[in-house]
Every structure is written in C-alpha cells, then in structure tokens.
Design a protein around this motif. Structure first.
Motif, PDB file in Angstrom:
ATOM      1  N   THR A 179      42.780 -39.316  19.273  1.00  0.00           N
ATOM      2  CA  THR A 179      41.304 -39.317  19.245  1.00  0.00           C
ATOM      3  C   THR A 179      40.820 -40.692  18.775  1.00  0.00           C
ATOM      4  O   THR A 179      41.486 -41.369  17.985  1.00  0.00           O
ATOM      5  N   LYS A 227      37.567 -42.858  17.106  1.00  0.00           N
ATOM      6  CA  LYS A 227      36.309 -42.823  16.346  1.00  0.00           C
ATOM      7  C   LYS A 227      35.808 -44.257  16.194  1.00  0.00           C
ATOM      8  O   LYS A 227      36.581 -45.155  15.817  1.00  0.00           O
ATOM      9  N   TRP A 233      45.005 -40.428  15.385  1.00  0.00           N
ATOM     10  CA  TRP A 233      43.637 -40.921  15.528  1.00  0.00           C
ATOM     11  C   TRP A 233      43.593 -42.428  15.314  1.00  0.00           C
ATOM     12  O   TRP A 233      44.441 -43.035  14.670  1.00  0.00           O
ATOM     13  N   GLU A 276      40.477 -45.282  14.337  1.00  0.00           N
ATOM     14  CA  GLU A 276      39.088 -45.436  13.878  1.00  0.00           C
ATOM     15  C   GLU A 276      38.767 -46.930  13.736  1.00  0.00           C
ATOM     16  O   GLU A 276      39.499 -47.669  13.086  1.00  0.00           O
TER      17      GLU A 276
END
Length: 593
Positions: free
Chosen positions: A459, A461, A502, A504
């Motif tokens: 993911t 971000k 993830w 970010e």
C-alpha cells in the motif's frame, strides 16, 4: 525592502520647512523678545519715575509749609524755657510769629496739664479733655495731625506738634503746636499749574495713617484712596509706586513720597486713562510683537511652500503613483506657476517613464521568446528521454538474465524520472517556480506503477504539502525522491503479524521569520521482502546519487532503522539558487539499508 509611507504630520515638507525656518529664526526672535522686554521694562521704570517726580512736584508747596511749621515749632521749643515763666511775654512771642507768617492760624505752648496760657490767642485756653492731646503727650515725638474742629482757629487745621523737653532731656513737659489752616496748604491752590497740566490727585497723611489733606477735599478722599492698602501700611516706605483699585473699582496708579521725614507723606493718584500712564496700560505685552512677527513668518512660509511646492509635488506624486500602479501617465506640464526645478523634474520623469515603458516592452518580448525556447528545450529533452526509456525497454525484452533486466530497469526508472521533471517544467507557466506537490505526486505515481505489480501486497500513503521551488532545487529533490523510492521498493517487506507491506512519503514545509525549511521523509515497512534482490552484487550507485543530490540541495540526510520500519529523512532550506555539484566529484559513504 518595500517603502513604508509615514503619515505623521512632521514628515510633511510643508511642516518641516517652516519648522526649520523657525529654528533658524529662533535665536534672532529670542534676542528681539529680550530686547523688547528690556526696553519695555525701562520705559515702565521711566514712567514710574516720572510719576514719582510729578508727585513730588505737586506737593512742593505743602512740603515747604509743613516743614516750615515743624521748623518754627522746633525753634520755639528751644526758646520756650526762657519765656515760659512769663505768660504775657510768651504769648507776645507767639502772636508775633503768627502775624509774621500768614500760613499760621494759631501757635501755642501746651503744658502737660492741658491749660494753655502761652498762645497767639487772646486769653487762656484748655484742651485737657482732648484725645489728640493725650495721644501726643504719650508718644512724645514730632508729628502732624488733623483737627477738624479747632478751639481757636476757624475751619479745619493741620497741627504740627513738637515736644518740649526739660534741660535734662527726660519726658516731655509739653509741646509746641503750630496750626496751619487747610486753606493755606490745599494742593488745588498751591499747585494749580501742575494739577491743570497733569490729571493727578494728591493726598497727605501722617505716620499714624491719618489723612491730612486731599486735593479733592477730605470729604471725597475716601473714594480715591487705594482699596487694598491702608495708609498706615505705607508709612516708613521710601519713594515707591504701586497699582490698586479705588473704592469705585477703578484701577489707578499710586506714588508715595516723603514730605516731612518720618512725619508726613504724600500720596499721588493717577487714572490709567491719563497720558502719562500710556506706557503702563498696554493691553498686550510688547514682547509678544516679535513672537507675532515670528508666527506671521511661519504662516507666510507655510502658504508659500504649499502654493509654490506642495501643490505641484502632489500632482507629480499622483503621476508617479499612477505610473507605478498601472504603468500609465499623461504627458502634461505642471503649470506656469510651478518652479523651473519642478518643471525639469516633471520633464525628466516623463522621459524616464517613456524609456521604462519601451524597455519593459522589449524585455517582455525577450522574456516571452526565452520562455518559448526553454519550454521547447524541455519538451524535446522529455521526448528524447522517453525515447531512451523506450529503447531501454526494448533492450530489456531481449535480455535473458534477471540481473541484467534489473540493471536496465533501474536506469529506465531514472530516465523516466528525468523525463517527468522536464515534462513538468515545460507545462508550468512560470519556469522559475515549480510546484513540487504536483511534480512529486507525478514522480511517485510513475515509480509506483513501474515498480509494483497490481497483485502485490503493498500500500502507498502520501502526504505532500504545497511547496514552490526553483528548478535548481526542484530537479535534485525529484531525483533524490526517485532514488530513495526505488531503494525503498527494493527492500520493502511485510512486517511480522501483518498482511501487507507499506510505503509512506511525506513532504512538510514550515517557515519562520527569516527562512523557509522543508522535510522529505520516505518510510517503508521491513520484514519478509516482497521482491527478491541480490544485495551481494549491489554497486552502491543509488546511495552515491542520494548523497550527490542531497549535496546539491544543501540538505542533511538522516536514516532511522526501527523495528518493522526504515526511514530516510531529508531536511533542507528553501533558497533562491544553489550551484549544481558535479555528480562524479561526489564520493560520500553509501547509505546502508
């Protein structure tokens, strides 16, 4: 630094110039005020001296008669001891002295008993019950007093009393009195010429404050005497002058002069309406005239500056302000009344404004051509870089080994990152101001689409603050993000106990009073790697590029390796221009992941 207009009144030329003139004229004005004050004081002193002299002149006859009366009394007092035992001889002496001086109405020797046997009158006289007699005997000094109802004389008299002492000089054994009728020493008769020439009123009084004579009559004297000063308070004073109001409330000037030392005084009274008092009745102090002249000069200077300078400066200021705001102005003279210097200034401004407009038009044309050329350069560079990326992609398809494909893929990502930067540069309206929030998002999305498969458990971000940079900082920052994000995608993993890894990326901007600073943070999860990477054959080129780009940004790089997370933090200061540092000259230590 922008000009800050001050609206304080003291900053206006129409105020400053008169103030400067007033400061220049102030010493002269001060000298004029002092000299005027000195002259005024001297004139007043002379006027008062003149009034005192006129008072003395007005009582010359009174002074002579009263002093003569005291002299006569003193002479008789020194001789009385020889004739006092013989009343007839003593009375004969008194009569002869009275007959020889028409100013005397009665002369007598009065013993302590009050029984008069030696006098110019016919027969004995007694005054033992007289209050004045008792007071005179008690004081025992020469003095004068008024007797409105004398026993012998007809009409009121002034009695000049001289004590008679025995040979041993003890207490008085009596006194000699010389009576002078009021008619003989009336100021209106004795000094008629003086009173007709000067509007003066004369009063005489003794040391007890008793009024002896008055030029307008004793019955009318009270209305002209000073209201706030009793005559007794003027006794013992040398020649002096003072102002006071009479019983009618009229302001008058009074002068006091001695007539008979220590015994009789004269009081002169003038109305302020008289000619002699003109220097003393000025409603405005003469010292105010230099001040009024100074103020008049300031007012004239104020209106002169306003008419000759300020009015034309306002018109010129209006033209300047209109030109600075709208780049428009009208070619027109200031007017025939404007000074030649301001006319020249207006003409110089109009010529300058015309040249400025022409130069600005030329600069705008040149700038437009430059922008067109620069955008064309960026557009062609972007096309060439995309062409190179396509060639690399074609070469990757022909390679058989995964390691070679990964190497070319890294090169392709860097080339595409550069292409993205140049694409953003030719698409922006201002080539000197690059919006980094849009550029970084485009770089991030491109790298994410290239490096992450759709079915991967990752993911993304992002949190990007608005930030404007010059190309000198925008390019190295974008390339630094490309290298850091590529490195993060190589080593991203799924933390233990979680399903997805993830990535970010955040960009924060903050500003203080003097500088603007920014911070770029690339953080990825660590754990079981999503992609297999052979770290043993890593050349360290990416780390060296990171350090090179950081040096171009004048930034500091900080790495944080925590449990389940790895972060690269880049802090830098936003500035106008930083020279590019050659990449091949930078050889920093590689960043270990």
């Amino acid at each position: 630094m922008p000009f800050r207009q001050s609206n304080h009144p003291l900053n206006r030329l129409v105020v400053r110039l008169p103030l400067v003139l007033s400061l220049v004229l102030m010493p002269i004005g001060f000298i004029a005020v002092v000299q005027t004050y000195q002259v005024s004081t001297e004139v007043k002193q002379r006027a008062r001296s003149t009034l005192t002299a006129m008072t003395s002149e007005a009582v010359v006859a009174e002074r002579e008669i009263i002093q003569e009366a005291f002299g006569t009394g003193q002479g008789i007092a020194g001789y009385i001891e020889t004739v006092r035992p013989d009343p007839e001889a003593c009375s004969l002496l008194m009569k002869r002295v009275t007959e020889r001086n028409p100013n005397y109405s009665f002369i007598a020797y009065i013993p302590t008993s009050g029984e008069i046997t030696c006098s110019s009158a016919d027969g004995p006289v007694t005054i033992s019950d007289s209050a004045e007699f008792d007071a005179a005997m008690e004081r025992g000094v020469p003095e004068a007093f008024v007797d409105m109802n004398p026993i012998v004389s007809e009409g009121s008299v002034i009695s000049a009393v001289t004590p008679v002492r025995s040979l041993n000089g003890a207490a008085p054994i009596g006194y000699v009195t010389v009576a002078v009728p009021h008619d003989a020493i009336s100021p209106s008769d004795a000094d008629e010429g003086t009173l007709e020439t000067h509007p003066i009123e004369i009063f005489t009084f003794n040391k007890e404050g008793q009024l002896l004579t008055a030029s307008l009559g004793l019955e009318n004297a009270e209305s002209r005497l000073p209201q706030n000063r009793a005559l007794i308070n003027l006794v013992g004073s040398d020649t002096t002058t003072f102002s006071d109001t009479d019983a009618s409330g009229i302001e008058r000037l009074y002068a006091v002069v001695p007539v008979a030392d220590g015994k009789v005084y004269a009081l002169g009274s003038w109305s302020y309406a008289s000619t002699e008092l003109a220097p003393l009745r000025q409603g405005v102090s003469p010292a105010l005239f230099p001040i009024l002249m100074w103020l008049t000069c300031l007012i004239v200077a104020y209106f002169a500056v306003e008419r000759l300078v300020i009015t034309h400066l306002k018109r010129l200021r209006h033209k300047l302000r209109a030109f600075s705001q709208t780049r428009e102005f009208s070619i027109a003279p200031l007017g025939a009344s404007a000074p030649s210097e301001l006319q020249e200034l207006n003409a110089s401004f109009e010529a300058m404004a015309t040249n400025v407009l022409q130069d600005e038009a030329q600069l705008e044309d040149m700038l437009f051509e430059k922008n067109v050329l620069l955008k064309e350069v960026h557009h062609r560079v972007k096309n060439n870089l995309q062409l190179i990326a396509s060639i690399i992609n074609m070469q990757m398809r022909k390679l058989e080994t995964q390691e070679a494909r990964m190497a070319l893929r890294n090169i392709q990502e860097r080339v595409l990152g550069l292409a993205t930067i140049h694409q953003r540069l030719y698409q922006t309206d201002m080539l000197t101001a690059v919006p980094m929030n849009d550029l970084l998002r485009e770089v991030i999305n491109q790298l994410w689409n290239l490096g992450v498969a759709p079915e991967s458990k990752l993911t993304l971000k992002t949190n990007i603050d608005p930030l404007i940079l010059l190309p000198d900082q925008a390019v190295p920052l974008s390339l630094l993000l490309t290298e850091a994000m590529t490195n993060a995608l190589k080593h991203i993993g799924v933390p233990e106990g979680e399903e997805n890894g993830w990535l970010e990326i955040t960009l924060t901007a903050n500003e203080d009073e003097t500088h603007q600073r920014a911070e770029l943070c690339i953080a990825n999860s660590t754990g079981e790697r999503v992609t297999a990477v052979n770290d043993h054959h890593s050349s360290g080129l990416g780390q060296r590029l990171l350090m090179a780009f950081a040096q171009q940004l004048d930034a500091k790089i900080e790495t944080v390796d925590e449990d389940g997370m790895y972060r690269v933090i880049v802090r830098f200061e936003v500035h106008d221009f930083t020279p590019d540092a050659p990449v091949d000259e930078v050889a920093p230590e590689p960043i270990e992941h």
